[in-house]
Each structure stands twice: as C-alpha cells, then as structure tokens.
Design a protein around this motif. Structure first.
Motif, PDB file in Angstrom:
ATOM      1  N   ASN A 276       0.835  -1.466   0.057  1.00  0.00           N
ATOM      2  CA  ASN A 276       0.227   0.135  -0.143  1.00  0.00           C
ATOM      3  C   ASN A 276       0.981   1.017  -0.155  1.00  0.00           C
ATOM      4  OD1 ASN A 276       1.390  -0.352   2.849  1.00  0.00           O
ATOM      5  ND2 ASN A 276      -0.850   0.299   3.775  1.00  0.00           N
ATOM      6  N   GLY A 277       1.750   0.903  -0.902  1.00  0.00           N
ATOM      7  CA  GLY A 277       2.664   2.541  -0.471  1.00  0.00           C
ATOM      8  C   GLY A 277       2.605   3.477  -1.634  1.00  0.00           C
ATOM      9  N   LYS A 278       3.596   4.028  -1.812  1.00  0.00           N
ATOM     10  CA  LYS A 278       2.951   4.531  -3.284  1.00  0.00           C
ATOM     11  C   LYS A 278       2.929   5.125  -4.230  1.00  0.00           C
ATOM     12  CE  LYS A 278       8.245   7.080  -3.716  1.00  0.00           C
ATOM     13  NZ  LYS A 278       8.830   7.494  -3.500  1.00  0.00           N
ATOM     14  N   GLY A 279       3.224   3.597  -4.159  1.00  0.00           N
ATOM     15  CA  GLY A 279       2.895   3.299  -6.235  1.00  0.00           C
ATOM     16  C   GLY A 279       4.323   3.992  -7.031  1.00  0.00           C
ATOM     17  N   PHE A 280       3.816   3.592  -8.427  1.00  0.00           N
ATOM     18  CA  PHE A 280       4.990   4.535  -9.641  1.00  0.00           C
ATOM     19  C   PHE A 280       4.011   4.317 -10.932  1.00  0.00           C
ATOM     20  CE2 PHE A 280       5.767  -0.154  -9.768  1.00  0.00           C
ATOM     21  CZ  PHE A 280       6.395  -0.143 -10.486  1.00  0.00           C
ATOM     22  N   ASP A 281       4.941   5.128 -11.822  1.00  0.00           N
ATOM     23  CA  ASP A 281       4.509   5.193 -13.439  1.00  0.00           C
ATOM     24  C   ASP A 281       5.649   4.390 -13.729  1.00  0.00           C
ATOM     25  OD1 ASP A 281       3.444   5.415 -15.878  1.00  0.00           O
ATOM     26  OD2 ASP A 281       3.430   7.238 -15.810  1.00  0.00           O
ATOM     27  N   ILE A 282       4.868   3.233 -14.313  1.00  0.00           N
ATOM     28  CA  ILE A 282       6.305   2.003 -15.383  1.00  0.00           C
ATOM     29  C   ILE A 282       6.744   2.743 -16.385  1.00  0.00           C
ATOM     30  CG2 ILE A 282       4.914   0.748 -16.256  1.00  0.00           C
ATOM     31  CD1 ILE A 282       6.378  -1.530 -16.366  1.00  0.00           C
ATOM     32  N   ASN A 283       6.577   3.306 -16.474  1.00  0.00           N
ATOM     33  CA  ASN A 283       6.986   4.565 -17.905  1.00  0.00           C
ATOM     34  C   ASN A 283       8.013   5.386 -17.476  1.00  0.00           C
ATOM     35  OD1 ASN A 283       5.197   3.032 -19.502  1.00  0.00           O
ATOM     36  ND2 ASN A 283       3.343   4.294 -19.157  1.00  0.00           N
ATOM     37  N   GLU A 284       7.491   5.824 -16.692  1.00  0.00           N
ATOM     38  CA  GLU A 284       8.800   7.008 -15.654  1.00  0.00           C
ATOM     39  C   GLU A 284       9.729   6.670 -15.250  1.00  0.00           C
ATOM     40  OE1 GLU A 284       6.673   9.999 -14.347  1.00  0.00           O
ATOM     41  OE2 GLU A 284       5.141  10.178 -15.930  1.00  0.00           O
ATOM     42  N   ILE A 285      10.253   5.174 -14.666  1.00  0.00           N
ATOM     43  CA  ILE A 285      11.007   4.721 -14.344  1.00  0.00           C
ATOM     44  C   ILE A 285      12.277   4.838 -14.799  1.00  0.00           C
ATOM     45  CG2 ILE A 285      10.818   2.092 -15.078  1.00  0.00           C
ATOM     46  CD1 ILE A 285      10.955   0.930 -12.053  1.00  0.00           C
ATOM     47  N   ASP A 286      13.248   5.141 -14.100  1.00  0.00           N
ATOM     48  CA  ASP A 286      14.766   4.983 -14.213  1.00  0.00           C
ATOM     49  C   ASP A 286      15.324   3.742 -14.577  1.00  0.00           C
ATOM     50  OD1 ASP A 286      15.963   4.544 -12.067  1.00  0.00           O
ATOM     51  OD2 ASP A 286      16.391   6.085 -10.801  1.00  0.00           O
ATOM     52  N   THR A 287      16.819   3.652 -14.938  1.00  0.00           N
ATOM     53  CA  THR A 287      17.565   3.526 -15.560  1.00  0.00           C
ATOM     54  C   THR A 287      17.869   2.078 -14.465  1.00  0.00           C
ATOM     55  OG1 THR A 287      18.320   4.558 -17.326  1.00  0.00           O
ATOM     56  CG2 THR A 287      19.092   2.189 -17.283  1.00  0.00           C
ATOM     57  N   ASN A 288      18.654   2.906 -12.801  1.00  0.00           N
ATOM     58  CA  ASN A 288      19.077   2.005 -11.676  1.00  0.00           C
ATOM     59  C   ASN A 288      17.625   1.166 -11.608  1.00  0.00           C
ATOM     60  OD1 ASN A 288      21.490   2.530 -12.146  1.00  0.00           O
ATOM     61  ND2 ASN A 288      21.351   4.548 -10.975  1.00  0.00           N
ATOM     62  N   ASP A 289      16.360   1.847 -11.184  1.00  0.00           N
ATOM     63  CA  ASP A 289      15.597   0.820 -10.942  1.00  0.00           C
ATOM     64  C   ASP A 289      14.945  -0.577 -11.757  1.00  0.00           C
ATOM     65  OD1 ASP A 289      15.516   2.424  -8.557  1.00  0.00           O
ATOM     66  OD2 ASP A 289      14.321   4.034  -9.276  1.00  0.00           O
TER      67      ASP A 289
END
Length: 608
Positions: A557-570
């Motif tokens: 139930n964390g903050k979530g993320f936009d998979i299209n905006e994830i950086d290279t390291n992650d």
C-alpha cells in the motif's frame, strides 16, 4: 594524580574493583579535554574507557574503543596492560558469541604468556570456557581437567581456586552425563571448601552451598530424589536464611525432588511463589510454572493445570520476542562495527586498492568452488535417482541399496551445508568490502548482491536442516526469507506483513529463481514504496491454482509508481524479475497507481 596515573591505576584494577569504581572514574574521564592530550595520554584514556564499557556490560562499545587503539598503537602499550586488554576483549567476544575473534585473541594471550607476561591465576580456564561456550562439552571437560592439574603445580595459587575449579569440572561432567565423575568432583569440592567453611571468607561459604545445590541437582537427575531432599534440608536450608539466591535455587531443586516422589505433603508452592518474586530470572519463572502444572496434574486439577499451561506458553512467546530483540541488537553491532571500521580506514586509504584485488581473487576462487560443488551435487543427485530405480528391479539387494541411499543423503546434506557455508563466506567478504568504501552507490549495489546471495544460502540451509534434499516447503521458506529481509532493512519503517501461502513443495530449480523474485520485490518495496512513510503493509499470496500451475501475488500500500517513468537503475530490478520469471515459464503483470500501492502477479508452471 595526573591522567596517566589515573588510567594506569584503573587498568590494573581487578575486574571486581573495576566494576566497583565505575562511577568515579567514568566522571573523571568525561571531564578530560582530549584536544590537549598527547598521544600516550590519549592511548591510555581510550583503553580505560574501553575497560569501563566492558565493566558496564556494554561489550560492543568496549570492543570498538579498544580495537581503535590496538589497530594503530598496540606496539606502544605495556605488555602487562596489553594482557589486561586482551583478556577484556576475550570476555566481550565470548559474551557476544563471536568465537572466531575469541580464538584469535586467545592466541595473542598465549603469545604474551610465552614472553613471560604472567596471566592472572583466576584466568586459568580460558580454553575450557571457550570450548564450553561453543558447546564442545567433551573438549571443555578434558581441557578443564588439564587446567586443574596445572593449577595444582602452581605454588602461587590461593586456597579457593582448586575447590572452585573442581566444582566447575563436576558441572562439566554433569553436562556430558558422566554422573559418576560429576559426583566425585562435587564431593571433592565440598571437602576442600568445608575445611575452611568456619574460618575463612564468605566466598568459601557461597562455594560450599553452591556445590551442595549442584550435588542435590545431580541426585535428582539420577532419580535419587530422597538423597537430594536430605542434602537440601540438612546442608543448605539449615544454614542459609530464606531470601538468599542460593536458598532460592535450593527451593526449586527440593520442589523438583518432592514432585518426582509425589510428596504433596511437603511440597510448598507458596515458598516457590515467594522465591519466584525474589529472583525474576526467566529460568525460575519456567520452573515455578512447570512445577505448578505438574502438581495440579498429579492431584487431578486439570483445569488449573491447563490455565498454567497457557501462562507458560505466553511466557515462552515473550522469551521468543526477546530473542528477536537480540537479533535486532546484532544489527546494531554490525552498524557500529561498520562505522568504526570506516573511521579507521580513512587513515589507511592506500590499502583500498590492494583489498579490492584480494576481494576479486577470493570471489573468483569461491565462485569456482561453488561451481564445482554444484556440479558434484548434480552428479550425486543423478546417482541417487539411479539407485532408487534399481531398487525396483533388484529386490535381493534391497538392504545394501538402502544403506547406500543413507550415505548419499549424508553427502547431499554435507553438500547443501558446504554450499550454504561458501555462500555465507561470500556474503561476509561483501561485508568486508562494505566496510572499505564510502561510495553510497557501491554500498547499495553490494548490499543488493549480498541479499541475493543470502537468499540462495537460505534455501540450502533449509534443505540440509529439514532433510529435504530436492524440494522446499515454499510457505516455511518464504516466511523465513521475509524475516531475513526484514532484519537487513532499516528499522525506521514499521511494515506489517500478511501471509496467505499454501504449504507447497517446489523443486530446487523452481525455488531459487522464485526466491530471488520475492527478494527483489520485497526489497524494492522497502526501498521505494515506503520511502517517505513510517508504516506500511505487505500482502504475500501464493497458491497452486491447478496441478503444476501456481500464482504468486505481492501487494503493498505504498506510494506506487508510473512504470513508464522508472529510471534505468530501478528498471534493472524489474528486468531481473522478468528474466527470472521466464526461467520458470512465468508471466509477470504489474498493477501500480500513484499513492495507491503496487501489485505484482506472476503465474508460472512447473514441469518436473
């Protein structure tokens, strides 16, 4: 008295005197302005402060302070002071169960002894104490017997040391169940102590009554309960006032003997209750409640016995929680040792390149070792399967084949054990590398690699401990894996983890990639999902939806993320999850919304 004399005076005090005068010297040393001290004064001050921390029971801080001095300045320390420091470090490492360091320090103590530096008489049992702490009880018993023989030849010994050592030897024989020799040594200790019981110090009397209690406890173990009762009543209760610790200990031994012979008339529950509250030691609590359970069971009051059984269960749960707290404290040890090592390495930056080369060599060596062991493991596993097939056709050789199978299982267990140990060595090497750099990015990468290595090591540990050599109970394994991941994380975040996992057995080929996937997802949740919060929730779901087809679902139930905006390291972590999923014929789906959490679902099949 100047600072150097004060430090020297404190360093040379006995352990009892150090504890007695902690307050005075600690205040004195806190007033010192270290900026104005020359090197020798600063050296003695740090050593004294390290010994104060040890006297206070702060073994971690003591080790840190003393090691800081020893690394840079040990050649300048007086040999007799160096011996005192080594003895302090030895006891601290034993208290923390860091046996490898204790062995190393013991070797240094022996080197000083060879240089005619006198070891205090009451430290005669360094080696036997180490063996006993390591649970090598037979070796400890043999060593202590040899140490006593050396004591007898020493004309400088005091009259209390031999009876005390003989009592310890009786206890060692008691632990290895050699009751005859245990009783001989207890009686010998009693006779030696009894000669001076009426004329010498309180220490003799305490030793005398301690040995009487030990002898009574031995009689109970031998089912000679009447003898134990007579020893307590005649030799202890008649000579010690109620309330003393030895009286409390004797009360429990007496109660045990009375219960064994069903002497309910003299069995005194109230006396045990009072003793329980006079000494809050967990062992007394366990014994007190256990005696009540036995007592009420024997007289037929099963309802009361059941209530007490629940109380005993709650007490044990509390003890387990305390053990978990100790594990958290071990993380504190690692953190403090890392900080201390980083400080020292700032003075030795020229060694970093050489350490990296050594590290690369060792990693390569152990990686090759793991490959060889893995190859041997696969061959052994194939051979075992061939033997199992042969059992169906060669019934007249059944007994010989079964014996061969047992041998192979031992070999498999040893292989798993060695694989796990080698993985743990690699993890320890990475620990050393963590200590040698301040590069945050490199530290994060090394920790990620370390987590993955420990994940695989845990599989092999479970397999040899539970004697399942080709399959893993996925529910037990994931729960233990999550505990390991939690221990490696920063304790600032309070994460509630909920499990809904079927107890499915999976092959090693499936479990290794699957465990790495779980490690990657959970670590990413700690690292990213709960980055700006103090609390969170994780749900781990695993089910066999149809034969050989499984579903793994992990939600937060964390903050979530936009998979299209994830950086290279992650994205490397996500690439690893996808790559590992392909190894197990799996499909990955990710559902994530900003501020609403993330759910990762993997559906895969197993074709063993």
């Amino acid at each position: 008295m100047n600072l150097e004399k004060k430090c020297t005076y404190y360093i040379e005090l006995s352990n009892e005197e150090k504890i007695k005068h902690i307050g005075v010297f600690e205040k004195e040393f806190q007033k010192i302005d270290i900026e104005n001290l020359h090197k020798k004064e600063l050296l003695n001050l740090r050593l004294s402060q390290g010994l104060i921390e040890k006297a206070k029971g702060n073994y971690i801080q003591s080790i840190l302070k003393i090691n800081e001095v020893l690394i840079d300045d040990s050649p300048t320390i007086l040999p007799k002071h160096l011996l005192i420091v080594y003895l302090s470090l030895y006891e601290s490492y034993l208290e923390l169960n860091i046996f490898s360091k204790a062995i190393e320090i013991n070797s240094k103590i022996e080197e000083l002894s060879k240089k005619n530096v006198s070891i205090p008489l009451w430290d005669y049992n360094l080696k036997s104490k180490l063996f006993f702490k390591m649970k090598k009880y037979k070796e400890a018993t043999i060593q202590l017997a040899n140490e006593i023989e050396l004591l007898k030849k020493n004309p400088l010994r005091d009259s209390l040391i031999i009876p005390s050592a003989t009592n310890d030897l009786g206890l060692y024989y008691y632990v290895i169940s050699d009751y005859k020799k245990s009783e001989i040594n207890f009686n010998k200790s009693i006779q030696l102590a009894k000669r001076s019981l009426d004329t010498l110090s309180t220490n003799y009397k305490e030793l005398y009554f301690t040995v009487q209690n030990n002898l009574a406890r031995l009689k109970v173990r031998q089912a000679k309960n009447e003898d134990a009762i007579q020893i307590i009543l005649k030799n202890v209760f008649s000579k010690i006032k109620p309330g003393a610790e030895l009286y409390t200990e004797a009360s429990y031994i007496l109660a045990n003997a009375q219960l064994n012979i069903k002497d309910f008339k003299n069995f005194n529950v109230t006396q045990l209750y009072n003793a329980k509250h006079q000494d809050d030691h967990p062992n007394y609590k366990y014994q007190y409640i256990s005696f009540q359970i036995n007592y009420f069971s024997l007289i037929g009051n099963y309802k009361k016995a059941l209530e007490l059984q629940k109380e005993l269960y709650n007490l044990r749960v509390s003890e387990i929680q305390n053990e978990n707290s100790k594990q958290s404290k071990s993380q504190e040890i690692d953190y403090l040792l890392i900080e201390n090592e980083n400080t020292i390495r700032q003075k030795n930056n020229e060694l970093e390149d050489r350490n990296i080369k050594i590290l690369i060599f060792l990693i390569s060596f152990f990686a090759l070792t793991i490959i060889i062991i893995s190859y041997l493991y696969i061959n052994i596993l194939k051979r075992k399967r061939q033997i199992e097939k042969m059992n169906l056709a060669i019934s007249n050789q059944k007994s010989e084949i079964e014996q061969s199978l047992k041998e192979k299982e031992i070999l498999l267990k040893e292989v798993h054990h060695r694989v796990k140990n080698n993985l743990q060595i690699i993890s320890s090497i990475l620990d050393l590398q963590l200590l040698s750099t301040n590069n945050t990015e490199l530290i994060d990468k090394l920790k990620e690699g370390q987590n993955r290595i420990q994940t695989i090591a845990l599989i092999h540990k479970n397999m040899y401990q539970k004697e399942l050599y080709s399959e893993v109970n996925i529910r037990e394994y994931i729960e233990e894996l999550i505990q390991q991941i939690q221990q490696a994380q920063n304790n600032r975040i309070e994460i509630e983890i909920k499990y809904n996992i079927q107890p499915v057995l999976l092959s090693l080929d499936i479990t290794i990639p699957l465990s790495l996937i779980v490690t990657e997802i959970i670590s990413n949740s700690y690292k990213h999902a709960f980055k700006e919060v103090l609390k969170g929730e994780l749900l781990i779901y695993f089910e066999e939806v149809s034969p050989k087809k499984y579903i793994l679902k992990i939600s937060d139930n964390g903050k979530g993320f936009d998979i299209n905006e994830i950086d290279t390291n992650d994205s490397i972590g996500l690439d690893l999850i996808h790559g590992l999923s392909e190894q197990i014929n799996g499909e990955v789906s990710i559902d994530s919304n900003l501020n609403k959490g993330t759910t990762i679902t993997i559906i895969f099949s197993s074709h063993d």
